[in-house]
Design a protein around this motif. Sequence first.
Motif: not given
Length: 271
Positions: A117, A121, A125, A196, A199
Amino acid sequence: MFEWIKDRKRRLIQVISAVLYNCNIGGFAEGRIYQGASKGMCVPGLNCYSCPGAIGSCPLGSVQSALVSAKYKFPYYIIGVLLLFGILLGRVICGFLCPFGLIQELLYKIPTKKVKKGKWSEKLSLLKYVILVVFVVIIPLTMSAPGFCKYICPAGTLEAGVPLVSSNQRLQSLTGFLFNWKIGIMITILVMTVFVFRGFCRFLCPLGAFYGLFNKISVFGFVIDKDKCTGCNACTITCKLDVKKVGDMECVQCGECINKCKENAIKFKRK
């Protein structure tokens, strides 16, 4: 040893939830959607209504269907159910009661180099909130179509689209660009979750975005005991998600941070 036991308990709850949501086992063999009375009730997690094994409705699909028909009547039931789930559990549902969350976590266990992260990221988000507004609210209201279910949802494709098309020759003849598009989306997301952590939950899931709004006020969840916390940030640093504080909107309430805190400052709240 304690951490191993705690992790296995949560995994067991995830598996039990997935089985209970989809206990119409015969539906997979028959390639038919269950139409019993329980389909009038919503399960807490993301689980497609059209899955052959599903005995309940998906809250996300239900709210889109309700908004499509909102010009005829206000969707009191589904709005009330979503508020109830949110106020009681918040994203505890994501960490414990969502079958697609379980699938992502299992795929992440595949041994390969993982993507860590970072600022990228954290910014990405925010996309799930855009998807919540555009695909779950605006498109159903303006285009009379369940935007997220129709164009994006990988859970629906995996749990319903693939099983139904595989077992029904009539449906196979009806597949076209949209189905192929959804298959492509599903494969892309599943491959992403290998590298990820969660994800889809972090970047794309509008249901998680909605439940996250209730994390601070939910009856159940994890919080920090301010009297014990020393501000070392071990909880957020070791967390695989883009969490700035235990229990914030990005926290899926999995509880893994409890074992990282040397001061025992993280506890499960019960209001």
